[in-house]
Design a protein around this motif. Structure first.
Motif, PDB file in Angstrom:
ATOM      1  N   ASP A  65     -23.433  22.937  45.814  1.00 32.82           N
ATOM      2  CA  ASP A  65     -22.858  21.459  45.788  1.00 32.82           C
ATOM      3  C   ASP A  65     -22.421  20.934  46.926  1.00 32.82           C
ATOM      4  OD1 ASP A  65     -20.916  23.446  46.508  1.00 32.82           O
ATOM      5  OD2 ASP A  65     -19.403  22.837  45.149  1.00 32.82           O
ATOM      6  N   GLU A  66     -22.996  21.269  48.111  1.00 27.83           N
ATOM      7  CA  GLU A  66     -22.847  20.659  49.306  1.00 27.83           C
ATOM      8  C   GLU A  66     -24.260  20.482  50.175  1.00 27.83           C
ATOM      9  OE1 GLU A  66     -20.338  23.542  51.469  1.00 27.83           O
ATOM     10  OE2 GLU A  66     -18.665  22.000  51.054  1.00 27.83           O
ATOM     11  N   ARG A  72     -17.013  15.508  57.873  1.00 28.33           N
ATOM     12  CA  ARG A  72     -15.455  15.119  57.465  1.00 28.33           C
ATOM     13  C   ARG A  72     -14.639  14.711  58.631  1.00 28.33           C
ATOM     14  NH1 ARG A  72     -14.494  17.722  52.512  1.00 28.33           N
ATOM     15  NH2 ARG A  72     -15.852  19.560  52.064  1.00 28.33           N
ATOM     16  N   SER A  77     -11.798  13.863  54.298  1.00 26.28           N
ATOM     17  CA  SER A  77     -12.753  13.169  53.534  1.00 26.28           C
ATOM     18  C   SER A  77     -14.134  13.318  54.079  1.00 26.28           C
ATOM     19  CB  SER A  77     -12.344  11.540  53.400  1.00 26.28           C
ATOM     20  OG  SER A  77     -11.087  11.371  52.963  1.00 26.28           O
ATOM     21  N   TRP A  81     -23.088  12.862  54.442  1.00 22.16           N
ATOM     22  CA  TRP A  81     -23.881  13.837  53.722  1.00 22.16           C
ATOM     23  C   TRP A  81     -25.194  14.035  54.116  1.00 22.16           C
ATOM     24  CZ3 TRP A  81     -21.812  16.285  49.119  1.00 22.16           C
ATOM     25  CH2 TRP A  81     -22.774  16.951  48.354  1.00 22.16           C
ATOM     26  N   ARG A  94     -25.219  12.177  44.139  1.00 17.32           N
ATOM     27  CA  ARG A  94     -23.956  12.625  44.155  1.00 17.32           C
ATOM     28  C   ARG A  94     -23.204  12.506  45.628  1.00 17.32           C
ATOM     29  NH1 ARG A  94     -21.431  17.581  45.680  1.00 17.32           N
ATOM     30  NH2 ARG A  94     -19.442  18.037  44.456  1.00 17.32           N
ATOM     31  N   LYS A  97     -22.456   9.125  46.546  1.00 10.60           N
ATOM     32  CA  LYS A  97     -21.219   8.429  45.933  1.00 10.60           C
ATOM     33  C   LYS A  97     -19.780   9.223  46.698  1.00 10.60           C
ATOM     34  CE  LYS A  97     -20.789   7.814  41.420  1.00 10.60           C
ATOM     35  NZ  LYS A  97     -20.925   8.029  40.017  1.00 10.60           N
ATOM     36  N   LEU A  98     -20.248  10.242  47.223  1.00 12.53           N
ATOM     37  CA  LEU A  98     -19.132  10.942  47.754  1.00 12.53           C
ATOM     38  C   LEU A  98     -18.790  10.587  49.371  1.00 12.53           C
ATOM     39  CD1 LEU A  98     -19.474  14.761  46.366  1.00 12.53           C
ATOM     40  CD2 LEU A  98     -17.544  13.081  46.082  1.00 12.53           C
ATOM     41  N   THR A 102     -25.237   8.459  53.959  1.00  9.42           N
ATOM     42  CA  THR A 102     -26.170   9.718  53.207  1.00  9.42           C
ATOM     43  C   THR A 102     -27.658   9.596  54.219  1.00  9.42           C
ATOM     44  OG1 THR A 102     -25.221   9.876  51.228  1.00  9.42           O
ATOM     45  CG2 THR A 102     -27.367  10.977  51.114  1.00  9.42           C
TER      46      THR A 102
END
Length: 179
Positions: A65-66, A72, A77, A81, A94, A97-98, A102
């Motif tokens: 999931d990473e 960060r 936060s 990515w 994903r 969105k995070l 990216t």
């Protein structure tokens, strides 16, 4: 019996003239048994080329999931990515969105990667960039990697100069928009 991760150490001098980043880094990377040499080197390059305060390696190929590299801020936060290899569209969606930004780094042929994401639902796909290197560059760097490594990485005007344990290489940094 499964084999464990192999630890590699990298003493890296980064001189990224394009971004104004000049750092000396001591990095320890755990290479998962299923991780190729080329993937590990691309992960190292991504870390160095994206270096900012708060950057960190994740569990790499074993992280579900990473991404391979994550940034960060002081509040925890996610600000960047950073994927390596050929992540699927769902991971990019994903991650986009995070994080504020990216990016994907790959040692693979971009002509084979870009169609994997074409037409797929990826949040802010137009803001995601695939960064690649000249053919053979990552493989040549991987061939020079040992358990303990001295690395010098310089970037100027989009050209990457890399020295790994006395093996000098260079490559253009190629950028390919996803959308």
């Amino acid at each position: 019996m499964a084999t464990g991760a192999v630890m590699h150490t990298f003493d890296v001098q980064v001189a990224d003239v394009d971004r104004g980043v000049y750092e000396e880094l001591s990095l320890r990377m755990a290479r998962h048994p299923s991780e190729t040499d080329a993937f590990m080197v691309t992960r190292l390059l991504a870390y160095c080329l994206e270096y900012v305060e708060g950057i960190a390696f994740t569990e790499g190929v074993s992280a579900t999931d990473e991404p391979a590299v994550l940034v960060r801020d002081a509040t925890g936060s996610i600000t960047a990515w950073i994927e390596v290899g050929a992540p699927d569209a769902d991971r990019l969606h994903r991650g986009s969105k995070l994080a504020d930004r990216t990016v994907v780094y790959s040692h693979r042929d971009p002509a084979k990667l870009l169609p994997l994401w074409a037409g797929k639902k990826i949040h802010r796909a137009d803001a995601i960039v695939l960064r690649t290197f000249d053919p053979g560059f990552v493989d040549a760097a991987a061939a020079a990697v040992e358990r303990r490594n001295a690395v010098t990485l310089s970037v100027t005007e989009g050209q990457l100069y890399l020295d790994v344990n006395g093996t000098s290489l260079s490559s253009a940094l190629h950028e390919h928009p996803l959308a």
